[in-house]
Design an enzyme around this catalytic site. Structure first.
Site, PDB file in Angstrom:
ATOM      1  N   ASN A 181       0.866  -1.186   0.000  1.00 29.76           N
ATOM      2  CA  ASN A 181       0.000   0.000   0.000  1.00 29.76           C
ATOM      3  C   ASN A 181       0.900   1.232   0.000  1.00 29.76           C
ATOM      4  O   ASN A 181       1.534   1.535   1.010  1.00 29.76           O
ATOM      5  CB  ASN A 181      -0.888  -0.043   1.257  1.00 29.76           C
ATOM      6  CG  ASN A 181      -1.700   1.229   1.454  1.00 29.76           C
ATOM      7  OD1 ASN A 181      -1.817   2.054   0.532  1.00 29.76           O
ATOM      8  ND2 ASN A 181      -2.266   1.390   2.635  1.00 29.76           N
ATOM      9  N   TRP A 182       0.946   1.915  -1.145  1.00 27.86           N
ATOM     10  CA  TRP A 182       1.806   3.103  -1.239  1.00 27.86           C
ATOM     11  C   TRP A 182       1.222   4.300  -0.482  1.00 27.86           C
ATOM     12  O   TRP A 182       1.899   5.304  -0.308  1.00 27.86           O
ATOM     13  CB  TRP A 182       1.988   3.499  -2.707  1.00 27.86           C
ATOM     14  CG  TRP A 182       2.955   2.666  -3.475  1.00 27.86           C
ATOM     15  CD1 TRP A 182       3.866   1.776  -2.974  1.00 27.86           C
ATOM     16  CD2 TRP A 182       3.119   2.663  -4.899  1.00 27.86           C
ATOM     17  NE1 TRP A 182       4.589   1.221  -4.007  1.00 27.86           N
ATOM     18  CE2 TRP A 182       4.156   1.742  -5.193  1.00 27.86           C
ATOM     19  CE3 TRP A 182       2.503   3.331  -5.958  1.00 27.86           C
ATOM     20  CZ2 TRP A 182       4.578   1.497  -6.497  1.00 27.86           C
ATOM     21  CZ3 TRP A 182       2.923   3.091  -7.256  1.00 27.86           C
ATOM     22  CH2 TRP A 182       3.950   2.175  -7.525  1.00 27.86           C
ATOM     23  N   LYS A 183      -0.064   4.213  -0.105  1.00 28.13           N
ATOM     24  CA  LYS A 183      -0.772   5.357   0.498  1.00 28.13           C
ATOM     25  C   LYS A 183      -0.667   6.559  -0.451  1.00 28.13           C
ATOM     26  O   LYS A 183      -0.573   6.371  -1.658  1.00 28.13           O
ATOM     27  CB  LYS A 183      -0.229   5.644   1.902  1.00 28.13           C
ATOM     28  CG  LYS A 183      -0.220   4.391   2.781  1.00 28.13           C
ATOM     29  CD  LYS A 183      -0.004   4.679   4.229  1.00 28.13           C
ATOM     30  CE  LYS A 183      -0.032   3.361   5.002  1.00 28.13           C
ATOM     31  NZ  LYS A 183       0.110   3.536   6.435  1.00 28.13           N
TER      32      LYS A 183
ATOM     33  N   HIS B  19      -9.502   1.359   5.616  1.00 26.67           N
ATOM     34  CA  HIS B  19      -8.198   1.571   6.254  1.00 26.67           C
ATOM     35  C   HIS B  19      -8.370   2.535   7.430  1.00 26.67           C
ATOM     36  O   HIS B  19      -9.164   3.467   7.367  1.00 26.67           O
ATOM     37  CB  HIS B  19      -7.197   2.132   5.237  1.00 26.67           C
ATOM     38  CG  HIS B  19      -5.797   2.092   5.739  1.00 26.67           C
ATOM     39  ND1 HIS B  19      -5.300   3.017   6.637  1.00 26.67           N
ATOM     40  CD2 HIS B  19      -4.787   1.211   5.504  1.00 26.67           C
ATOM     41  CE1 HIS B  19      -4.040   2.706   6.919  1.00 26.67           C
ATOM     42  NE2 HIS B  19      -3.704   1.618   6.249  1.00 26.67           N
TER      43      HIS B  19
ATOM     44  N   GLU C  30      -6.702   4.930   8.435  1.00 33.45           N
ATOM     45  CA  GLU C  30      -6.485   6.348   8.109  1.00 33.45           C
ATOM     46  C   GLU C  30      -7.753   6.964   7.537  1.00 33.45           C
ATOM     47  O   GLU C  30      -8.055   8.136   7.777  1.00 33.45           O
ATOM     48  CB  GLU C  30      -5.302   6.477   7.131  1.00 33.45           C
ATOM     49  CG  GLU C  30      -3.978   6.215   7.837  1.00 33.45           C
ATOM     50  CD  GLU C  30      -2.886   5.638   6.952  1.00 33.45           C
ATOM     51  OE1 GLU C  30      -3.013   5.683   5.716  1.00 33.45           O
ATOM     52  OE2 GLU C  30      -1.903   5.122   7.523  1.00 33.45           O
TER      53      GLU C  30
ATOM     54  N   GLU D 203      -5.267  -4.797  11.175  1.00 33.97           N
ATOM     55  CA  GLU D 203      -4.237  -3.763  11.274  1.00 33.97           C
ATOM     56  C   GLU D 203      -4.423  -2.966  12.565  1.00 33.97           C
ATOM     57  O   GLU D 203      -5.195  -2.007  12.594  1.00 33.97           O
ATOM     58  CB  GLU D 203      -4.325  -2.806  10.083  1.00 33.97           C
ATOM     59  CG  GLU D 203      -4.056  -3.457   8.748  1.00 33.97           C
ATOM     60  CD  GLU D 203      -3.503  -2.447   7.750  1.00 33.97           C
ATOM     61  OE1 GLU D 203      -2.435  -2.713   7.193  1.00 33.97           O
ATOM     62  OE2 GLU D 203      -4.122  -1.393   7.551  1.00 33.97           O
TER      63      GLU D 203
ATOM     64  N   GLY E 136       2.779   2.263  10.730  1.00 35.96           N
ATOM     65  CA  GLY E 136       3.770   3.314  10.518  1.00 35.96           C
ATOM     66  C   GLY E 136       4.645   3.621  11.730  1.00 35.96           C
ATOM     67  O   GLY E 136       5.348   4.632  11.743  1.00 35.96           O
TER      68      GLY E 136
ATOM     69  N   SER F  17       3.627  -2.206  10.185  1.00 36.41           N
ATOM     70  CA  SER F  17       5.084  -2.288  10.321  1.00 36.41           C
ATOM     71  C   SER F  17       5.665  -3.634   9.892  1.00 36.41           C
ATOM     72  O   SER F  17       6.619  -4.136  10.501  1.00 36.41           O
ATOM     73  CB  SER F  17       5.506  -1.929  11.753  1.00 36.41           C
ATOM     74  OG  SER F  17       5.137  -0.583  12.038  1.00 36.41           O
TER      75      SER F  17
HETATM   76  P1  PGA Z   1       2.985   0.303   7.551  1.00 38.79           P
HETATM   77  O1  PGA Z   1       1.498   0.555   7.010  1.00 38.79           O
HETATM   78  O2  PGA Z   1       3.461  -0.978   6.944  1.00 38.79           O
HETATM   79  O3  PGA Z   1       3.769   1.492   7.034  1.00 38.79           O
HETATM   80  O4  PGA Z   1       2.918   0.230   9.025  1.00 38.79           O
HETATM   81  C1  PGA Z   1       0.583  -0.497   6.942  1.00 38.79           C
HETATM   82  C2  PGA Z   1      -0.772   0.007   6.504  1.00 38.79           C
HETATM   83  O5  PGA Z   1      -1.164   1.111   6.903  1.00 38.79           O
HETATM   84  O6  PGA Z   1      -1.475  -0.677   5.741  1.00 38.79           O
END
Ligand code: PGA
Length: 230
Positions: free
Chosen positions: A11-13, A102, A104, A151, A157, A188
């Site tokens: 996932n590049w976000k 997600h 976020e 998650e 992150g 992570s």
């Molecule tokens: P991360 O993100 O691997 O940078 O912790 C995972 C995610 O948000 O899907």
């Protein structure tokens, strides 16, 4: 003996420019000279920002192995007067998957269960496979979801991944409670810790963010993930 297909869904976000995407795919192609056997038994997906879906599909077709494309969001509406929205039908011209729910988006864009249900329905009608993210086993997974991702918010992150033992327990509960056949772990994940997660019996793959931003990081996860016989 058969082996489970392991999913590595990057996932590049909200990252990367057009030039960086070209260089990511070029870099991944270069890394893969290391040996295509590393990709066997693995379903590889990269989830990119909307403007790059078409380009990513084109560049992926030039790789010597299969890398599928996903989106990171979808409109809860169909075609029509919804300025700024991207429909599931539009996405399905370029991608096979879409991340929904997600943390976020739940936190920063206030997406609730009702809107997420609608997104799942729209995605499925358009032939997209949702990758539905939840922070724990008590968060609702809409009916019809085949791929979910556990998650924990504190692990995203932060460089502090959950333990494989705990993740495996939560994922087993998610499978039992919400009747989902495939559940990934995200938070992570790196090339260093990927194997401890995917060798846990209940975990079907991973959803790495940061570690998928460089082609070397994504390739390292592919190489280090061993597919176990079941
Ligand atoms: P991360 O993100 O691997 O940078 O912790 C995972 C995610 O948000 O899907």
């Amino acid at each position: 003996m058969s082996s489970k297909t392991l999913i590595i869904a990057g996932n590049w976000k909200s990252n990367k420019t057009n030039a960086e995407i070209t260089s990511w795919f070029g870099g991944l192609k270069e890394c893969s000279k290391d040996g295509l056997a590393h990709t066997e038994g693995k379903k590889l997906i990269i989830c990119v920002p909307f403007p790059y879906l078409a380009r990513a599909k084109q560049l992926a077709a030039d790789l010597p192995f299969t890398l599928e494309i996903g989106a990171q969001n979808v409109s809860p509406y169909g075609f029509g007067a919804y300025t700024g929205e991207v429909t599931a039908e539009m996405i399905s011209e370029y991608a096979g998957y879409v991340i929904i729910g997600h943390s976020e988006r739940r936190a920063k864009f206030h997406e609730d269960n009702a809107v997420l249900d609608e997104k799942v329905i729209r995605a499925k009608v358009a032939g997209l496979e949702p990758i539905f993210c939840i922070p724990d086993e008590n968060t609702e997974v809409p009916q019809g979801v085949k791929i979910a991702a556990y998650e924990p918010v504190w692990a995203i992150g932060t460089g502090k991944a959950d333990t494989p033992e705990n993740a495996d327990g939560v994922i087993t509960s998610i499978k039992n409670k919400w009747h989902v056949s495939t559940v990934l772990y995200g938070g992570s994940v790196t090339g260093e810790n990927i194997n401890s997660f995917i060798t846990s019996p209940g975990i079907d793959g991973v959803l790495p963010g940061k570690a998928s931003l460089s082609p070397e990081g994504y390739w390292e996860m592919i190489v280090n993930a061993t597919v176990s016989e079941t």
